[in-house]
Design an enzyme around this catalytic site. Structure first.
Site, short mmCIF file in Angstrom:
data_model
loop_
_atom_site.label_atom_id
_atom_site.label_comp_id
_atom_site.label_asym_id
_atom_site.label_seq_id
_atom_site.Cartn_x
_atom_site.Cartn_y
_atom_site.Cartn_z
N CYS A 1 -34.92 -105.17 -7.08
CA CYS A 1 -35.02 -106.58 -7.48
C CYS A 1 -34.80 -106.75 -8.97
CB CYS A 1 -36.36 -107.15 -7.06
SG CYS A 1 -37.78 -106.30 -7.74
N LYS B 1 -48.81 -103.32 5.61
CA LYS B 1 -47.65 -103.25 6.51
C LYS B 1 -46.45 -102.79 5.69
CE LYS B 1 -44.55 -106.16 7.45
NZ LYS B 1 -43.41 -105.17 7.38
N GLU C 1 -43.96 -111.20 -5.23
CA GLU C 1 -42.92 -110.61 -6.07
C GLU C 1 -41.63 -110.73 -5.28
OE1 GLU C 1 -40.15 -108.80 -7.39
OE2 GLU C 1 -41.08 -106.92 -6.76
N GLU D 1 -28.59 -111.82 -4.75
CA GLU D 1 -28.83 -110.43 -5.12
C GLU D 1 -27.80 -109.55 -4.44
OE1 GLU D 1 -33.16 -109.00 -6.05
OE2 GLU D 1 -33.22 -110.16 -4.21
#
Length: 479
Positions: free
Chosen positions: A286, A176, A252, A383
């Site tokens: 990331c 996906k 992750e 982040e």
């Protein structure tokens, strides 16, 4: 050739392109214009994709490792041949400068090449039991059908980083891709079929209903593995959903990377590293440097040099040859970055560059520099996912390390120092799964990528990457 001609836009199930009951629009973040309409998978579509993967599992697992390796090698060659069209496609759907998309295609292809080489090195062990009366034989076998969920920020490399080891190990899969950037994944399906991947082994189901699709797959007892790259918040939910089926999981998740510039650092080299660690993909990574922790002795020099480099960057559409900073993925992302910057200013940080959205079409945000950022500001705990460098000065190494570790994330950290012993000492002390020492880029297909704490579980790439798709079987053989 238009993007509509370049990229298939259906579901890819059982080796065939199929339509869905509905479609959704894919837009270019540089212009806001619709560039494609892609099939929108439902829960039943997901089950059909798993039907195909489960049906192909036994045959693919029994396929000779050399055959799997040669298919992966052919996929690497095809990706290299088609690199320019793949790069242009990624730039249109994701927005980044074309030069960066070309680099991503090369990185994505490296996973195909690396795991082509690893496919024939899946080993086991043989030893005599301590009692001496039987032999212990271990073998590694494919875990089985996998569900792979990938993000939008690297729409090709984040896919091959999962798909290549799964194929090498002998696993089938359902992918996906992110709804913002499904076109690169669909092109990859076409490429893998051309390389010889059998029908049903690799299936792709774009969707605007991820909860429905994911729920249907995770509830199906035939699924044996989930691999996810994305936010920690979503990762937690997926882990909970995976528990009833006791699925193998690889996660992750989010990062909050500190970039430490110690008092003995080569400041010019640190600035070069900062430009890579912060500005690649406009900070939408990331592993992007999120917090710059700079020793007070070099803070002014580092800050001014970084400000000059950031100010010289040109922001614009990715297909513009002069563009160095592309748009953020959408207006929501741009507004979030703006809110973090404004909040830091309210808390006393000083805006040295940028800080205001770029007017006009597209979701652009300029390179931005903040100094004096307080430790309690949300911009130091979340982040940023944007082109914002947030700098704070410290008086000693111990304080810098403590600040670097004061987060629930532990994906990557960066350290600049001329002293090798110091680099190793600080690198050991940092709570991160990866540490860049005097370099701003750690990603490599030959290296294990992953984090600790709430940044994830497992590793992708390197010698370790294929283990995520293998189970160990032990045979006790009477002597």
């Amino acid at each position: 050739m238009s993007i509509e001609d370049e990229a298939p836009q259906g579901l890819f199930i059982g080796g065939a392109w199929t339509d869905a009951a509905a479609t959704f629009k894919v837009t270019d973040p540089a212009t806001g214009e619709v560039v494609a309409e892609v099939a929108d998978a439902t829960g039943p579509d997901a089950v059909r994709a798993l039907d195909a993967a489960a049906g192909a599992q036994a045959t693919w697992a029994a396929t000779a490792p050399r055959t799997r390796a040669e298919i992966l090698r052919r996929a690497f060659e095809l990706m290299t041949e088609r690199a320019e069209s793949l790069a242009r496609l990624a730039t249109v759907e994701m927005g980044r400068p074309l030069a960066e998309s070309r680099a991503e295609v090369a990185y994505a292809a490296d996973f195909l090449r690396w795991f082509a080489e690893e496919a024939v090195r899946i080993g086991g062990d043989h030893r005599v039991a301590p009692t001496g009366d039987y032999r212990i034989v271990t073998a590694r076998q494919p875990v089985g059908p996998c569900y792979l969920i990938t993000p939008w920020n690297f729409p090709l490399a984040m896919v091959t980083r999962k798909v290549a080891p799964a194929l090498a190990a002998g696993c089938t899969m359902v992918l996906k891709p992110a709804e913002a950037t499904p076109l690169s994944a669909l092109r990859l399906a076409e490429l893998l079929a051309d390389a010889g991947v059998p029908d049903g082994v690799f299936n792709v189901i774009p969707t605007l209903s991820p909860a429905e699709v994911t729920g249907a797959l995770l509830a199906d007892g035939r699924l044996r593995k989930l691999s996810f790259t994305g936010s920690t918040e979503v990762g937690r939910r997926l882990l909970a959903q995976s528990a009833p089926g006791v699925l193998r999981t690889s996660m992750e998740l989010g990062g909050n990377a500190p970039f430490l510039v110690l008092d003995d650092a080569d400041v010019a080299a640190a600035v070069e590293g900062a430009m890579v660690a912060k500005m690649r993909n406009a900070g939408q990574s990331c592993v992007a440097a999120n917090r710059f922790l700079v020793h007070a002795a070099v803070a002014d020099e580092f800050t001014e040099a970084l400000r000059e480099r950031l100010a010289a960057l040109r922001t614009g559409p990715g297909l513009d040859p002069g563009s160095q900073v592309g748009p953020l993925i959408d207006a929501k992302a741009r507004d979030k970055v703006g809110e973090l910057v404004a909040d830091a200013e309210r808390r006393g940080a000083k805006l040295r560059l940028g800080g205001r959205p770029v007017p006009g079409p597209g979701s652009f945000y300029p390179p931005t520099l903040l100094t004096g950022v307080p430790e309690d500001a949300p911009i130091t705990q979340q982040e940023i996912f944007g082109p914002v460098a947030a700098i704070a000065a410290y008086d000693d190494e111990q304080s810098m390390v403590a600040a670097a570790n004061a987060t629930s994330a532990g994906l990557v950290a960066f350290v600049y120092t001329r002293d090798l012993d110091r680099a190793l000492r600080v690198g050991d002390a940092l709570e991160a799964g990866m540490v860049g020492i005097n370099r701003g880029l750690v990603s490599n297909a030959a290296a294990p990528f992953g984090g600790i704490k709430q940044s994830g579980l497992g590793r992708e790439g390197g010698l370790e990457g294929i283990d995520e798709y293998l189970e160990v079987k032990y045979l006790a053989i009477q002597a």
